[in-house]
Design an enzyme around this catalytic site. Sequence first.
Site, PDB file in Angstrom:
ATOM      1  N   THR A 165      -2.260 -11.024  -0.204  1.00 43.79           N
ATOM      2  CA  THR A 165      -3.115  -9.870  -0.495  1.00 43.79           C
ATOM      3  C   THR A 165      -3.843 -10.051  -1.816  1.00 43.79           C
ATOM      4  O   THR A 165      -3.319 -10.663  -2.754  1.00 43.79           O
ATOM      5  CB  THR A 165      -2.287  -8.573  -0.547  1.00 43.79           C
ATOM      6  OG1 THR A 165      -1.257  -8.727  -1.525  1.00 43.79           O
ATOM      7  CG2 THR A 165      -1.671  -8.273   0.809  1.00 43.79           C
ATOM      8  N   ARG A 166      -5.047  -9.507  -1.895  1.00 43.38           N
ATOM      9  CA  ARG A 166      -5.896  -9.770  -3.054  1.00 43.38           C
ATOM     10  C   ARG A 166      -5.310  -9.225  -4.354  1.00 43.38           C
ATOM     11  O   ARG A 166      -5.538  -9.786  -5.425  1.00 43.38           O
ATOM     12  CB  ARG A 166      -7.299  -9.197  -2.809  1.00 43.38           C
ATOM     13  CG  ARG A 166      -8.108 -10.097  -1.901  1.00 43.38           C
ATOM     14  CD  ARG A 166      -9.552  -9.700  -1.881  1.00 43.38           C
ATOM     15  NE  ARG A 166      -9.799  -8.595  -0.976  1.00 43.38           N
ATOM     16  CZ  ARG A 166     -11.009  -8.127  -0.697  1.00 43.38           C
ATOM     17  NH1 ARG A 166     -12.074  -8.663  -1.257  1.00 43.38           N
ATOM     18  NH2 ARG A 166     -11.184  -7.133   0.140  1.00 43.38           N
ATOM     19  N   ASP A 167      -4.567  -8.117  -4.277  1.00 37.78           N
ATOM     20  CA  ASP A 167      -3.967  -7.598  -5.510  1.00 37.78           C
ATOM     21  C   ASP A 167      -2.949  -8.588  -6.063  1.00 37.78           C
ATOM     22  O   ASP A 167      -2.873  -8.815  -7.276  1.00 37.78           O
ATOM     23  CB  ASP A 167      -3.334  -6.227  -5.265  1.00 37.78           C
ATOM     24  CG  ASP A 167      -2.227  -6.270  -4.216  1.00 37.78           C
ATOM     25  OD1 ASP A 167      -2.525  -6.648  -3.073  1.00 37.78           O
ATOM     26  OD2 ASP A 167      -1.068  -5.942  -4.534  1.00 37.78           O
TER      27      ASP A 167
END
Length: 351
Positions: free
Chosen positions: A54-56
């Site tokens: 996930t990008r976070d």
Amino acid sequence: MRGEGGVLRNKDGRRFMFDDIPDLYKNQTADNEEEGWRYTQGDRDARRPPELLTRDHVARCIMREVKEGRGSPHGGVYLDISWIKAKLANAEEHIKTKLPSMYHQFKELAGIDITKEPMEIGPTTHYIMGGIRLDADSQMSTAPGLFAAGECAAGLHGANRLGGNSLSDLLVFGKRAGEYAAKFAREHGAGKIDEGELDRTAKETLTPFERSEREGEGPYRVQHDLQALMQDLVGIVRNEADMHRALEGIAMLRRRAAEVGVTGNRQYNPGWHTAMDLPNLLTCSEAVTRSALERKESRGGHFREDYPGKDPAYASFNVITRRGRDGEMLLRREPVAEMRADLKQIVEENK
């Protein structure tokens, strides 16, 4: 680019994403380079490489490398697609075919040939994950007659969202907002305009022209300083001390924004547009900062190094932010409606 085999490396050339794979995703994530490569080439039995987490999480891993002194010269890391020449004989043509816009963009704007060398990258704004409060069915805000959809609207994605979901968001809720806005317009007459308020607003809008650049600071400098402050103190990884410093900085920038001056005329004047944008940028920045201070946990893109764990209690309410009568920003917690049993079962099954 990561989906086609691009990998992230620190200044030492280490592929650091293998160092931190969350327990929740370990069964779905490759633990070696070979399996990750096979995934990008369409092998359905292979697990995805850690660069596709996930990008976070990816953003936090990048910032960790930077903060611990392993970043690139400009405060990022390296994204490398050129390494696939070790895997494909026709790697250069493969990259140009699969990633034509990226090849052109870096070649023309940065003088970098991505088929031969890595590029520097770093995290920037992903998604607000908050915004204008709306009625879930009609998309009307708390200001009657004002409808919203898309990334300015709050509520759909929670603390994170998958890449690409925003287009679906716009199509579904844009259609809904348009239909209900039309219905509202048919059922209500045109609103009455307060001429006095209109005159006051016009006068305030034109005030920057009354200050020359010599008397008033230019708006671009204030905007730049606000961007730097929010990136440094309310960015990917946050803590309470930094965010209190940010609030002090925002207050100072608000005073500076009230004194900016612009030159030129009203036609196509980006400096004037920036001067008009500043109060809104400052309001949004303050709302984000105060809301982040209120959330003493980490959830999705809301990450606090002083509260790194997820607290179930914070899933039970939303943080509502509004302006008080005297202009001060007020926060309150509002309970989230209980999830339907059938939806709750789906969530549990997908954990």
